[in-house]
Design an enzyme around this catalytic site. Structure first.
Site, PDB file in Angstrom:
ATOM      1  N   HIS A 187      -5.960   6.180   1.933  1.00  0.00           N
ATOM      2  CA  HIS A 187      -4.874   5.484   2.619  1.00  0.00           C
ATOM      3  C   HIS A 187      -5.300   4.977   3.984  1.00  0.00           C
ATOM      4  CE1 HIS A 187      -2.401   7.104  -0.601  1.00  0.00           C
ATOM      5  NE2 HIS A 187      -1.749   5.985  -0.417  1.00  0.00           N
ATOM      6  N   GLU A 427       0.422   3.648 -12.628  1.00  0.00           N
ATOM      7  CA  GLU A 427      -0.766   4.098 -11.900  1.00  0.00           C
ATOM      8  C   GLU A 427      -1.405   5.315 -12.551  1.00  0.00           C
ATOM      9  OE1 GLU A 427       0.355   5.025  -7.834  1.00  0.00           O
ATOM     10  OE2 GLU A 427       2.278   5.806  -8.480  1.00  0.00           O
ATOM     11  N   ASP A 451      -4.586   4.340  -7.709  1.00  0.00           N
ATOM     12  CA  ASP A 451      -4.512   5.588  -8.456  1.00  0.00           C
ATOM     13  C   ASP A 451      -4.941   5.387  -9.904  1.00  0.00           C
ATOM     14  OD1 ASP A 451      -3.801   7.739  -6.762  1.00  0.00           O
ATOM     15  OD2 ASP A 451      -1.866   6.779  -6.446  1.00  0.00           O
ATOM     16  N   CYS A 498       0.110  -4.079  -7.282  1.00  0.00           N
ATOM     17  CA  CYS A 498       0.252  -3.802  -5.849  1.00  0.00           C
ATOM     18  C   CYS A 498      -0.880  -2.935  -5.316  1.00  0.00           C
ATOM     19  CB  CYS A 498       1.600  -3.165  -5.541  1.00  0.00           C
ATOM     20  SG  CYS A 498       1.797  -1.536  -6.271  1.00  0.00           S
TER      21      CYS A 498
END
Ligand code: PEP
Ligand code: MG
Length: 569
Positions: A187, A427, A451, A498
């Site tokens: 992240h 994901e 993911d 996304c």
């Protein structure tokens, strides 16, 4: 001049001084001391100093009109007057321990007491006590933490950064970022991309004596030059200038349609973390928001955000960006995104553990607070509600049932609820392989390729040691993406991407060819990607591939049906 290599996360050139960012780690003296009075005196001095700091922060926040944050510092200052807390620390020092030892154990015990309370509000206070413990230790050890990032713009060099540390950085002082550890799907890397900071990770030669030295971070060549010579400074300054000019040229694409040369239109949306990103969406001309990572609203808060606080954050984004579609993902906490006040157990395999929708479906009150806030916000714009980490149909059905329960409650309270779409993240390989049945439950899918890559390839996205084995173009992953798009379209469910892969220009043509309906990327990638799409021509595929099976229309006829659906209809 010295040259070192790293792994590039964001292209670009940063030129300036290096600042080593080091959160202090304290080694506490465990030995017994004899001068107890002196320790108590040190403790008292530290306590008053921290209290003074907290009061100063209270005044600053009040002056800036941030009453809520001011309240936190006011409570901190009061906690430091708590007799029980002070007495327990004095008792520890009375046994011959140092002030540091007493602070560590005394404050930890108080935090544990809060942690074990039933009431969610008091539970959350444990994080405040831990904050105060750290502030006390900083003072006792004489650490200058206010200045971790320095006061001038610099290239920040760190061992690694947690998302919670990254979100707190002062962006105006950040020229670029280098870490010794880190992984490209973490992240922190995602935040770096969204801020467009030239960034290198895995720079194993990072050394403390770089601090204060003049350097150039060259994202294009994955290099850091310490004390570069003049010729290189001139060359890379010119490159930096050319980058700025190129960026200026891309501005001409604002307002232009996102369509290929042969007329295939795709929706180009932005990924955001909260209201602070509204300007980035507008400035980069995003057509909507495909992923609002709502967990950043939680990460940015010291306590569990209330329904009202969440409602205000969602409403602000929906109103400011109306009539754009805003897809808000419900809280995706867990794995690397940890929050003290959630009091989650430590796990052996957090990425495979208690996270995201699993937490929400277990802690129903917590989940309902967010769903109620989202439903209230739906009256102020065009909302999509998206559930993360889904693996089974029953999870989606349970999410929808709780959402419906919240809607009924709000309507009974006379609160207006608007229209909204419901979607899920794809994901996990389980979701991708069951996409046909999941599509029957929802209006849209969004492929979370970060993911999906980790779970398909068994590559921990946080691991610094697996960079060599990670392949973001792995055929298994690409096949899951393609088949998910096809499955969605069979059920008239629109499909977006996304994850970070959505912005990968090397895959743009493939994604468009497979009929992706939406690409949601960090705001800085919007205009370069629009440029890439406008220079793509898909006409060569028209003759060689057969159209996707006609979608069974389950809802509004205007729902996108993907590339071939649109070409042949
Ligand atoms: C993903 O997994 O691709 C995704 C978009 O979610 P996050 O990166 O926040 O886990
Ligand atoms: Mg994810």
């Amino acid at each position: 001049m010295q040259t070192f290599k790293g792994t590039k996360i964001v292209n670009g050139i940063a030129i300036g001084k290096i600042k080593i960012y080091k959160a202090p780690v304290y080694e506490i003296n465990e030995e017994l001391i004899s001068d107890i009075a002196a320790e108590i005196e040190r403790f008292e001095a530290a306590r008053l100093k921290v209290q003074e700091e907290q009061n100063a922060l209270y005044d600053k926040e009040m002056k800036e009109g941030h009453k809520d944050t001011a309240g936190i510092f006011e409570a901190h200052a009061l906690m430091l007057d708590d007799d029980d807390l002070i007495d327990s620390c004095k008792e520890i020092m009375g046994e011959g321990h140092t002030a540091e030892f007493a602070v560590r154990d005394g404050f930890e015990a108080a935090a544990e007491m809060f942690r074990n309370m039933e009431d969610e509000y008091f539970k959350a206070r444990s994080a405040d006590v831990i904050d105060l413990k750290n502030a006390m230790l900083d003072v006792l050890f004489g650490a200058d933490t206010a200045n971790l990032q320095g006061t001038e713009p610099a290239i920040l060099v760190a061992e690694d950064l947690a998302p919670s540390e990254t979100v707190k950085l002062d962006k105006s002082l950040l020229l670029g970022l280098i870490t010794r550890q880190g992984s490209s799907n973490s992240h922190t890397a995602i935040l770096a991309r969204s801020m467009n900071w030239p960034t290198l990770i895995q720079c194993h030669d990072v050394a403390d004596d770089w601090d204060g030295k003049f350097a150039i971070l060259d994202g294009y060549n994955s290099c850091i030059y310490i004390e570069p010579d003049q010729a290189l400074i001139d060359e890379l300054t010119a490159k930096q200038k050319a980058d700025k000019e190129k960026e200026a040229k891309l501005q001409e694409l604002k307002g232009k349609p996102t369509e290929t040369k042969d007329g295939y239109k795709v929706r180009l949306y932005a990924n955001i973390g909260g209201p602070k990103d509204i300007n980035a969406v507008i400035e980069n001309d995003a057509e909507g928001v495909g992923l609002f990572r709502s967990e950043f609203v939680y990460l940015n808060s010291k306590t569990d955000p209330t329904e009202e606080e969440q409602f205000q954050a969602y409403k602000k984004v929906l109103e400011a960006l109306a009539p754009r579609l805003i897809v808000i993902r419900t809280c995706d906490i867990g794995a690397d995104k940890t929050i003290d006040y959630m009091n989650l157990d430590k796990e052996e395999n957090p990425a495979l553990g208690f996270r995201a929708i699993r937490i929400c479906l277990t802690r129903k009150d917590f989940f309902k607070r967010q769903l109620r806030a989202l439903l209230r916000a739906s009256a102020f714009g065009n909302l999509g509600i998206m559930f993360p980490m889904i693996i089974s149909r029953w999870e989606v059905q349970e999410c929808k049932a709780i959402l419906e329960e919240c809607k009924k409650e709000l309507e009974a309270e006379g609160v207006k609820v608007g229209k909204y779409e419901i979607g899920i993240m794809i994901e996990t390989p389980a979701a991708a392989l069951c996409a046909d049945e999941l599509a029957e439950e929802v209006d849209f899918f969004s492929l979370g390729t970060n993911d999906l890559t980790q779970y398909t390839c068994a590559i921990d996205r946080q691991s610094a040691n697996l960079e060599r084995f990670a392949n973001t173009h792995h055929p298994a992953l690409l096949r899951l993406i393609k088949e998910t798009i096809e499955a969605g379209h069979r059920h008239n469910t629109w499909v977006g991407i996304c994850g970070e892969l959505g912005a990968d220009p090397e895959l743009t043509e493939e994604f468009l060819k497979w009929g992706v309906d939406e690409l949601s990327v960090n705001p800085k990638s919007i205009l370069p990607l629009r440029d890439r799409i406008r220079n793509t021509d898909l006409s060569k595929y028209k003759k060689t591939e057969s159209p996707a099976p006609k979608a069974e229309v389950k809802a509004e006829a205007e729902k996108p049906k993907g590339f071939f659906g649109r070409l042949f209809s």
